[in-house]
Design a protein around this motif. Structure first.
Motif, PDB file in Angstrom:
ATOM      1  N   SER A   1      22.966  15.035 -15.142  1.00 32.87           N
ATOM      2  CA  SER A   1      23.310  13.537 -15.407  1.00 32.87           C
ATOM      3  C   SER A   1      22.782  12.218 -15.876  1.00 32.87           C
ATOM      4  N   THR A   2      23.621  12.191 -17.281  1.00 32.06           N
ATOM      5  CA  THR A   2      23.088  10.821 -17.343  1.00 32.06           C
ATOM      6  C   THR A   2      23.471   9.494 -16.238  1.00 32.06           C
ATOM      7  N   ASN A   3      24.096   9.938 -15.411  1.00 37.75           N
ATOM      8  CA  ASN A   3      24.459   8.885 -14.837  1.00 37.75           C
ATOM      9  C   ASN A   3      23.164   8.435 -14.219  1.00 37.75           C
ATOM     10  N   HIS A   4      22.268   9.009 -13.998  1.00 35.88           N
ATOM     11  CA  HIS A   4      21.503   8.990 -13.381  1.00 35.88           C
ATOM     12  C   HIS A   4      20.271   8.054 -14.147  1.00 35.88           C
ATOM     13  N   THR A   5      20.804   7.742 -15.009  1.00 35.10           N
ATOM     14  CA  THR A   5      19.670   6.652 -16.082  1.00 35.10           C
ATOM     15  C   THR A   5      20.508   5.805 -15.240  1.00 35.10           C
ATOM     16  N   MET A   6      21.451   5.574 -14.632  1.00 37.64           N
ATOM     17  CA  MET A   6      21.959   3.732 -13.898  1.00 37.64           C
ATOM     18  C   MET A   6      21.438   4.610 -12.060  1.00 37.64           C
ATOM     19  N   HIS A   7      21.679   5.538 -11.853  1.00 39.52           N
ATOM     20  CA  HIS A   7      21.743   5.378 -10.305  1.00 39.52           C
ATOM     21  C   HIS A   7      20.260   5.795  -9.999  1.00 39.52           C
ATOM     22  N   LEU A   8      18.711   6.571 -10.345  1.00 37.13           N
ATOM     23  CA  LEU A   8      17.547   6.494 -10.479  1.00 37.13           C
ATOM     24  C   LEU A   8      17.767   5.041 -10.837  1.00 37.13           C
TER      25      LEU A   8
END
Length: 611
Positions: free
Chosen positions: A302-309
């Motif tokens: 998921s590209t969301n993990h470019t934020m969550h990580l």
């Protein structure tokens, strides 16, 4: 196998960038540990309150402060399929804890909202910020200062990152993540996608669409496509925060129940009261964060993990940015094809070898740090095993050395792609990320006139009026964290996919999100700075030629430098995002949100992250 030099270089760069903040973090958790078993520091009144409702046997051991006390923090609710199975977990955990010489208390619950329910609705504007609310709720649950370890029960998009951020602020405590598992496979993903597209074209009605969706999402457990929820489970595994092989074991099965109990026994063993102390603040270090990025890239996550990580790393005093993702993506091969990047779902991925096979391949190829500390002990090699029940007893065996289906998961020597399919884009519009693993090569470069929209409903209306049957780049702006909470714009995928299938060159550029379900249309997402923070995307006008180049990492408006410098940022009325469905309660979070590349964090100061 020696670790790939690029991985070593990126890890060292992160270590140097984070030297001061990581050192301060480690000092804090050492100070917290030095206080010893926390219950001894409580007053008699404090302590009596903490076990007043406990069974008599538990009261006795809590008074003596000799047995570990394990906190259960859960995202259980019975509306959402992924979290409904967690209802049974506390009883299993408490029983196992007693058998292991420990006590477990349900310390607190955290909210769990579903992006699948709120997608395209005003409630989605609370989604990103729910992560930080969950982190704070985790802190409230642990604030009683009477616990020696924590079991975090959560699954979906913002829940796992929020739980980990909260747990890392109690980094002196061991923390084990206890997943729920995916629901059984339903309607094949390709058929579901086809029905969605037919509905977008007006060729089938709502009844057909609802029936398709109901056959896809049909039972307790996590949705089976490889979006953010299942990317979370992958991350907890490769970062060493799950018991090995537990990510994708189905709910309400003997193996899942046994793994849940085993997590309680392991938590009891790794507290500061014993000889095998493994605090979560030590498990999550620069190497495990890099391993998380590598897992994301190797699986097309998921590209969301470019934020969550970014946000999770920050909670441990570690500073990462999109350069790190992009540089690692250049050397990490894509080893898995799971919907929306392929036809298979996570159950098929698990059956074909799953995380044990994948981690084994990365270890053997020198593409991951193998010397990390995990909740299972020293070394990531623990995670090239998978769990089984042998006459009712939990055992771990080596994961299969070969893929069960190379259309789903492949060895490192024969990847689907030599790179991880995630790129940093930059240019006069700012910095953004693009997930190319699901985009065919012929669609990765688009240069076309912009059509500017101020929300996704404007684009949907233009599509329904038949105004978009041409080459264009959809610019959907004022969708960043400060503007409206950065909702996912996933409902734009079907109409843009229709236009792409008709032969038009189309792309999306937005300061919003597209989620783990980012699909076949090239999308430059998370554009930073966002429009409300003066980002250049707010200068774009309809008719400007935009170049999105997913091969060379370019995102720019083909406007002369002189004209671009003279243009003013165009502001829009955002009042419609400020009220209704609780949005007014989140005003302070919108106002304090950091940029997407800084994780959209709403609390604590964050350092600049560009190299």
């Amino acid at each position: 196998m020696a670790v790939h030099p690029t991985i070593t270089a990126v890890t060292e760069r992160i270590r140097q960038r984070s030297a001061a903040t990581r050192a301060a973090y480690l000092t804090r958790i050492e100070q917290a540990r030095a206080n010893g078993p926390v219950r001894k520091s409580l007053s008699c009144t404090n302590l009596a309150h903490s076990f007043a409702a406990s069974p008599a046997d538990d009261k006795a051991v809590l008074r003596a402060a000799r047995w570990p006390n394990i906190a259960i923090v859960s995202s259980y609710n019975d509306m959402l399929s992924a979290h409904q199975p967690l209802e049974r977990f506390p009883a299993l955990i408490k029983q196992a804890a007693r058998e292991a010489g420990a006590v477990a208390q349900f310390a607190g619950g955290v909210p769990a909202m579903c992006d699948g329910v709120t997608q395209g609705q005003p409630g989605m504007e609370l989604s990103l910020f729910s992560r930080d609310v969950i982190a704070m709720a985790t802190a409230v649950a642990l604030s009683h200062n009477t616990f020696d370890a924590v079991l975090c029960l959560g699954v979906c998009d913002k829940i796992v990152p929020g739980l980990l951020i909260g747990a890392l602020h109690f980094g002196h405590l061991p923390a084990i993540f206890v997943p729920g598992g995916p629901m059984p496979s339903g309607l094949p993903n390709a058929e579901k996608a086809k029905i969605r597209q037919l509905y977008a074209e007006g060729k089938v009605g709502r009844d057909a669409l609802l029936e398709s969706e109901s056959q896809s999402y049909h039972a307790p457990g996590t949705c089976t496509f490889y979006g953010t929820a299942n990317s979370n489970q992958m991350l907890m595994e490769i970062m060493g925060l799950h018991l090995p092989g537990s990510a994708f074991v189905p709910p309400n099965t003997p193996l899942r129940d046994t793994l849940t109990q085993a997590a309680a026994r392991r938590a009891a063993k790794i507290t500061a009261l014993g000889q095998d102390y493994i605090p979560v603040g030590r498990v999550v270090d620069e190497r495990s964060i890099v391993n998380g990025i590598i897992g994301l890239l190797a699986t097309g996550g998921s590209t969301n993990h470019t934020m969550h990580l970014v946000a999770m790393a920050h909670a441990a005093g570690i500073v990462i940015n999109w350069d790190d993702f992009s540089d690692l993506s250049a050397v990490i091969p894509l080893l898995a094809k799971v919907y929306p990047n392929g036809k298979a779902d996570v159950n098929q991925f698990h059956a074909a070898g799953g995380m044990g096979f994948l981690i084994g391949q990365l270890l053997d190829a020198g593409l991951v740090h193998g010397d990390t500390l995990t909740v299972a002990g020293e070394g990531l090699a623990h995670y090239r095993q998978e769990p089984f029940l042998a006459e009712g007893t939990l055992v771990w065996r080596p994961a299969p050395p070969q893929s069960g289906d190379e259309d789903i998961v492949r060895p490192a020597a024969r990847p689907f792609s030599p790179d991880g399919g995630l790129k940093l884009l930059s240019g006069n519009l700012g910095r953004a990320v693009i997930k190319t693993s699901a985009v065919k090569p012929e669609h990765r470069v688009v240069e076309a006139p912009a059509i500017v929209f101020n929300d996704q409903d404007e684009l949907m209306a233009a599509f329904e009026r038949g105004e978009l049957r041409r080459d264009f780049v959809a610019v959907v702006r004022y969708q960043g964290p400060r503007a409206n909470g950065m909702p996912e714009l996933h409902k734009l995928t079907p109409p843009l996919g229709v236009l792409q299938d008709e032969g038009f060159k189309v792309a999306l550029v937005t300061d919003g999100r597209m989620s783990g379900a980012s699909g076949k249309v090239p999308a430059a997402i998370h554009v930073t700075p966002e429009c409300l923070a003066g980002g250049a995307l707010a200068k774009v006008r309809t008719g400007d030629v935009i170049r999105l180049d997913g091969e060379y990492g370019v995102l720019e408006a083909r406007v002369s430098d002189a004209e671009w410098a003279m243009r003013q940022v165009e502001t829009v009325d955002l009042s419609g995002y400020q009220h209704g469905l609780g949005r007014e309660l989140f005003a302070v979070l919108r106002a304090s949100a950091a940029e997407a590349e800084q994780g959209g964090i709403t609390f604590m100061s964050v350092p600049a992250t560009s190299t």
